[in-house]
Design an enzyme around this catalytic site. Structure first.
Site, PDB file in Angstrom:
ATOM      1  N   SER A  66      31.044  38.169  10.524  1.00  0.00           N
ATOM      2  CA  SER A  66      29.268  37.717   8.986  1.00  0.00           C
ATOM      3  C   SER A  66      30.327  37.156   8.622  1.00  0.00           C
ATOM      4  O   SER A  66      31.251  37.555   8.344  1.00  0.00           O
ATOM      5  CB  SER A  66      28.338  39.461   9.354  1.00  0.00           C
ATOM      6  N   TYR A  74      28.102  48.643   6.375  1.00  0.00           N
ATOM      7  CA  TYR A  74      28.141  46.704   7.398  1.00  0.00           C
ATOM      8  C   TYR A  74      29.084  45.904   7.123  1.00  0.00           C
ATOM      9  O   TYR A  74      29.685  45.449   7.917  1.00  0.00           O
ATOM     10  CB  TYR A  74      26.393  45.992   7.030  1.00  0.00           C
TER      11      TYR A  74
END
Length: 286
Positions: free
Chosen positions: A178, A191
């Site tokens: 990501s 995350y």
């Protein structure tokens, strides 16, 4: 829907990882302009989170390239069956397996079922993930931290370890990281940390397996319109999602699929330990 002007309207879902069938508008995953050319003919791929979003778009693109696809998902049966139907209408083969990838025993069963169904394995796409925004570090419970890493990181170790005995020279492993691994995110601490771990896992595993002729790479998406978004953020946050990118919009799942195809096929035969950034224009030095 014109991608260059796309702005999702306010909406929420009350559970993760969310349902694509409940999204308005639905993400673009079918890749109608994408034409396969047999780059993955007779290959077999496991794609986690392949029922919707980025995983769905990748599954469909792989099928267009002649690949047999095993989609692993948690419990989104409607989305999974819809994706399977699209692949079968393309003339491809798609096998569905559902369960919790944070469970090592389940990951072992996924590989065993794949081999029993298709008798081989060539490509592993570790894509499934979850995220839970919190305003401060103090708000992140031990159970949330453990669950985030269990789904996002431990699953990759478990599934890759189970798959390795069947991956031969020329095989490929692709992990979904990501943009948050590189830029950080103030409300997605656990995350972002898990995605950073995936980058390091990718680089280290690539070094470990290069002698065996197995390539390991990753794709790092920016803000992409997937079920995880309305199931994570408030309606007002969804309304603004992706508008702060250089392109001024969120991306669509089918804008990432070709990157996964490239890393899965022989076009990327001299590429390992790398990350492709598909993020709407952010310059990432990494």
């Amino acid at each position: 829907m014109k991608k260059e002007s796309f702005n999702p309207p306010p909406q929420t879902q009350d559970h993760q990882p969310g349902m694509e069938a409940a999204m308005q508008p639905a993400p673009l995953s079918k890749g109608t302009s994408y034409q396969g050319s047999g780059k993955l003919n007779h290959k077999v791929a496991i794609i986690t989170g392949g029922d919707s979003g980025i995983g769905k778009a990748t599954s469909i693109a792989f099928a267009k390239e002649g690949c047999h696809v095993v989609i692993v998902y948690l419990n989104e049966h409607t989305d999974a069956k819809a994706t399977q139907k699209i692949i079968e209408e393309l003339g491809g083969h798609c096998h569905l397996i559902h369960g919790d990838l944070g469970d090592e025993t389940f990951c072992q069963a996924v590989v065993a079922e794949t081999i029993a169904t298709f008798h081989s394995l060539h490509i592993l796409v570790n894509n499934a993930a979850e995220q839970h925004p919190k305003d401060t570090l103090e708000d992140i419970s031990a159970s949330q931290l453990q669950k985030t890493f269990q789904t996002n990181v431990f699953s990759m170790f478990y599934l890759t370890k189970a798959a390795l005995p069947y991956l031969k020279k020329g095989s490929a492993i692709i992990n979904t990281s990501s943009i948050t691994a590189y830029k950080g995110n103030a409300r997605l601490l656990d995350y972002s940390a898990s995605k950073g771990a995936i980058v390091s896992f990718t680089r280290s595993l690539a070094l470990s397996l290069v002698k065996d002729g197995i390539r390991v790479n990753s794709v790092a998406p920016g803000p992409i319109w997937t079920p995880l978004i309305p199931s994570t953020f408030t309606a007002d946050e969804v309304d603004q999602f992706g508008l702060d990118t250089e392109m001024g919009r969120p991306g669509q799942p089918d804008e990432l699929a070709a990157a996964f195809v490239y890393l899965a096929c022989n076009d990327s035969s001299y590429v390992t330990g790398q990350t492709i950034h598909v993020n709407g224009g952010s310059i990432i030095n990494g």
